[in-house]
Design a protein around this motif. Structure first.
Motif, PDB file in Angstrom:
ATOM      1  N   ASN A 103       0.837  -1.197   0.000  1.00  0.00           N
ATOM      2  CA  ASN A 103       0.000   0.000   0.000  1.00  0.00           C
ATOM      3  C   ASN A 103       0.872   1.246   0.000  1.00  0.00           C
ATOM      4  O   ASN A 103       0.867   2.031  -0.941  1.00  0.00           O
ATOM      5  N   ASP A 104       1.638   1.423   1.075  1.00  0.00           N
ATOM      6  CA  ASP A 104       2.390   2.651   1.305  1.00  0.00           C
ATOM      7  C   ASP A 104       3.834   2.566   0.811  1.00  0.00           C
ATOM      8  O   ASP A 104       4.535   3.573   0.768  1.00  0.00           O
ATOM      9  N   GLU A 127      11.511   8.709  -0.452  1.00  0.00           N
ATOM     10  CA  GLU A 127      10.148   9.154  -0.749  1.00  0.00           C
ATOM     11  C   GLU A 127       9.171   8.689   0.330  1.00  0.00           C
ATOM     12  O   GLU A 127       8.210   9.395   0.659  1.00  0.00           O
ATOM     13  N   ALA A 128       9.434   7.511   0.900  1.00  0.00           N
ATOM     14  CA  ALA A 128       8.550   6.947   1.925  1.00  0.00           C
ATOM     15  C   ALA A 128       8.765   7.545   3.310  1.00  0.00           C
ATOM     16  O   ALA A 128       8.115   7.137   4.270  1.00  0.00           O
ATOM     17  N   GLY A 129       9.673   8.497   3.414  1.00  0.00           N
ATOM     18  CA  GLY A 129       9.922   9.123   4.711  1.00  0.00           C
ATOM     19  C   GLY A 129      10.757   8.272   5.640  1.00  0.00           C
ATOM     20  O   GLY A 129      10.713   8.436   6.864  1.00  0.00           O
ATOM     21  N   LEU A 130      11.541   7.362   5.069  1.00  0.00           N
ATOM     22  CA  LEU A 130      12.373   6.460   5.879  1.00  0.00           C
ATOM     23  C   LEU A 130      13.854   6.786   5.742  1.00  0.00           C
ATOM     24  O   LEU A 130      14.721   5.918   5.889  1.00  0.00           O
ATOM     25  N   ARG A 145       5.783  11.043   1.387  1.00  0.00           N
ATOM     26  CA  ARG A 145       4.679  10.432   2.142  1.00  0.00           C
ATOM     27  C   ARG A 145       4.277  11.366   3.281  1.00  0.00           C
ATOM     28  O   ARG A 145       5.127  11.846   4.031  1.00  0.00           O
ATOM     29  N   VAL A 146       2.975  11.592   3.409  1.00  0.00           N
ATOM     30  CA  VAL A 146       2.454  12.497   4.438  1.00  0.00           C
ATOM     31  C   VAL A 146       1.195  11.898   5.056  1.00  0.00           C
ATOM     32  O   VAL A 146       0.611  10.949   4.538  1.00  0.00           O
ATOM     33  N   GLY A 201      -1.570  14.300  -5.608  1.00  0.00           N
ATOM     34  CA  GLY A 201      -1.135  13.064  -4.981  1.00  0.00           C
ATOM     35  C   GLY A 201      -2.240  12.040  -4.871  1.00  0.00           C
ATOM     36  O   GLY A 201      -3.300  12.169  -5.503  1.00  0.00           O
ATOM     37  N   GLU A 202      -1.983  11.032  -4.049  1.00  0.00           N
ATOM     38  CA  GLU A 202      -2.910   9.912  -3.928  1.00  0.00           C
ATOM     39  C   GLU A 202      -2.810   9.291  -2.540  1.00  0.00           C
ATOM     40  O   GLU A 202      -1.721   9.204  -1.957  1.00  0.00           O
ATOM     41  N   ILE A 203      -3.941   8.875  -1.999  1.00  0.00           N
ATOM     42  CA  ILE A 203      -3.985   8.166  -0.721  1.00  0.00           C
ATOM     43  C   ILE A 203      -3.497   6.725  -0.937  1.00  0.00           C
ATOM     44  O   ILE A 203      -3.807   6.096  -1.941  1.00  0.00           O
ATOM     45  N   THR A 204      -2.738   6.215   0.021  1.00  0.00           N
ATOM     46  CA  THR A 204      -2.293   4.819  -0.039  1.00  0.00           C
ATOM     47  C   THR A 204      -2.925   3.966   1.061  1.00  0.00           C
ATOM     48  O   THR A 204      -3.101   2.764   0.893  1.00  0.00           O
ATOM     49  N   SER A 205      -3.253   4.553   2.197  1.00  0.00           N
ATOM     50  CA  SER A 205      -3.970   3.867   3.280  1.00  0.00           C
ATOM     51  C   SER A 205      -4.867   4.871   3.974  1.00  0.00           C
ATOM     52  O   SER A 205      -4.492   6.033   4.136  1.00  0.00           O
TER      53      SER A 205
END
Length: 408
Positions: free
Chosen positions: A280-281, A290-293, A325-326, A350-354
């Motif tokens: 999903n995310d 990009e994933a904030g990691l 990711r936010v 953008g787009e929602i992932t969860s």
């Protein structure tokens, strides 16, 4: 099944059970599929009212007799016991196991002290995420890690392919997949006091991210102080023949306050904690930056690289990613995976992932990706749910404060 749909599926199950004959619904919707794998706790789940659903090739409980909302709240107030034996634990051993693993992940594995671990990401040649994993350096010649159930086959094939090449050049590394063990996750405020009843080791000396091999309820277990809820807690790798006894002992010692909890509440809890769900995310085309990691990329690794896709990831660290990711709060119906995010002028950003309803905050929460520059906390957005725009705003994560047990 994608995690973003788990909450919806659980709610659907709850409504159908309330409206229909339970036995008929059980036969029609939850009958065991011969192709699905079962954990050592399968019969235990069914005996305790578990609603079993297919998940990553396994028959797993989505919820029990209480609602997903009640289960989610109880985890943060008291505690939850999850069966996560569908996930894959494995050990890498040999004098070169650390340098081998560092060719595949972004973590500074060499820099970990024995008995400590970290979240990391397996990357591909384009810098995208193959999977996220919690890795632990047991010793300098033993790494223990857990990979996601839905990624097991591709992860193991990926590791094996690179291991063969590494060994062909003289590298000393071997592996063992712990299919003889089951994995339980005990989470929440009562996790430590309840588990302390079942071991002689002083758990107050084991902090978040640390690992120990010890006796729990008469079995040799791998214990990691970690979890997927944002609460204090443990993941316990136990020999499968002792898994049911351990689950029974934990529930008994909690005097009914720690409850068996299914995948539905687990998804709500991890979303409240702002934690990614792979598929999903995080995806093959999403980088850790990009994933904030970014924090999971070791300082030495940022300087040296040496992992798959390092050129892409190090460039993103230098120049910044194009998407980020936010978190979101939103009005109207809860946003779901693939809901579009627009700016106030109606442009897609953008787009929602969860997404889902937060049982603890009593409001809609979601996470997703937006264009860099549009990611600042407080930015107002429109989120499309079934084609209709609803007010929302970008917010920091986690949504619910984490309570990891760390030295004061």
């Amino acid at each position: 099944m994608r995690g973003g749909s788990l909450w919806q599926l659980g709610q659907s199950i709850t409504r159908r059970l309330a409206q229909s004959d339970k036995k008929a619904v059980s036969r029609r919707c939850f009958a065991s599929d011969a192709d699905l794998k079962k954990t050592a706790l399968y019969d235990f789940h069914v005996a305790h009212g578990g609603k079993m659903v297919p998940f990553a090739g396994w028959s797993m409980p989505i919820q029990y007799k209480d609602s997903i909302i009640d289960s989610t709240v109880n985890c943060r107030v008291n505690g939850s016991l999850f069966d996560v034996a569908h996930m894959c634990g494995l050990s890498l051993k040999g004098k070169d196991c650390v340098p081998f693993l560092e060719t595949l992940v972004v973590a500074d594995v060499a820099g970990l002290a024995p008995g400590t671990g970290s979240l990391t990401v397996f990357t591909n040649e384009k810098g995208g995420a193959i999977d996220d994993s919690v890795i632990t350096k047991v010793t300098d010649e033993h790494i223990y890690l857990v990979v996601n159930a839905g990624c097991r086959d591709k992860d193991l094939a990926h590791i094996e392919e690179h291991m063969k090449a590494f060994k062909s050049k003289g590298g000393d590394v071997s592996w063992h997949i712990h299919d003889e063990r089951s994995l339980l996750a005990l989470q929440g405020p009562l996790a430590a006091p309840v588990l302390q009843h079942l071991t002689k080791e002083d758990l107050s000396k084991l902090y978040f991210g640390q690992f120990q091999i010890l006796d729990i309820n008469g079995s040799t277990c791998f214990l990691t102080r970690t979890g997927y809820t944002g609460e204090d807690g443990f993941e316990i790798s136990v020999p499968s023949e002792h898994a049911v006894d351990l689950a029974k002992a934990i529930l008994e010692k909690s005097e009914g306050k720690v409850r068996l909890t299914g995948l539905g509440a687990r998804d709500s809890l991890r979303l409240e904690a702002g934690l990614c769900l792979y598929g999903n995310d995080m995806e093959q085309h999403i980088s850790p930056v990009e994933a904030g990691l970014t924090w999971a990329i070791g300082k030495r690794r940022r300087a040296e690289g040496g992992f798959l896709g390092a050129d892409v990831i190090l460039k993103q660290l230098q120049d910044g990613p194009t998407i980020r990711r936010v978190g979101f709060f939103s009005s109207g119906p809860p946003a779901r995976s693939h809901s579009e995010v627009h700016d106030e002028s109606g442009n897609k950003i953008g787009e929602i992932t969860s997404g889902g309803f937060s049982p603890n905050l009593k409001k809609n929460i979601a996470m997703g990706y937006v264009k860099s520059g549009q990611h600042k906390n407080g930015t107002k957005v429109k989120i499309l749910v079934r084609g209709k725009p609803y007010e929302g705003n970008i917010t920091k994560m986690p949504f619910v404060a984490t309570k990891y047990y760390k030295p004061s």
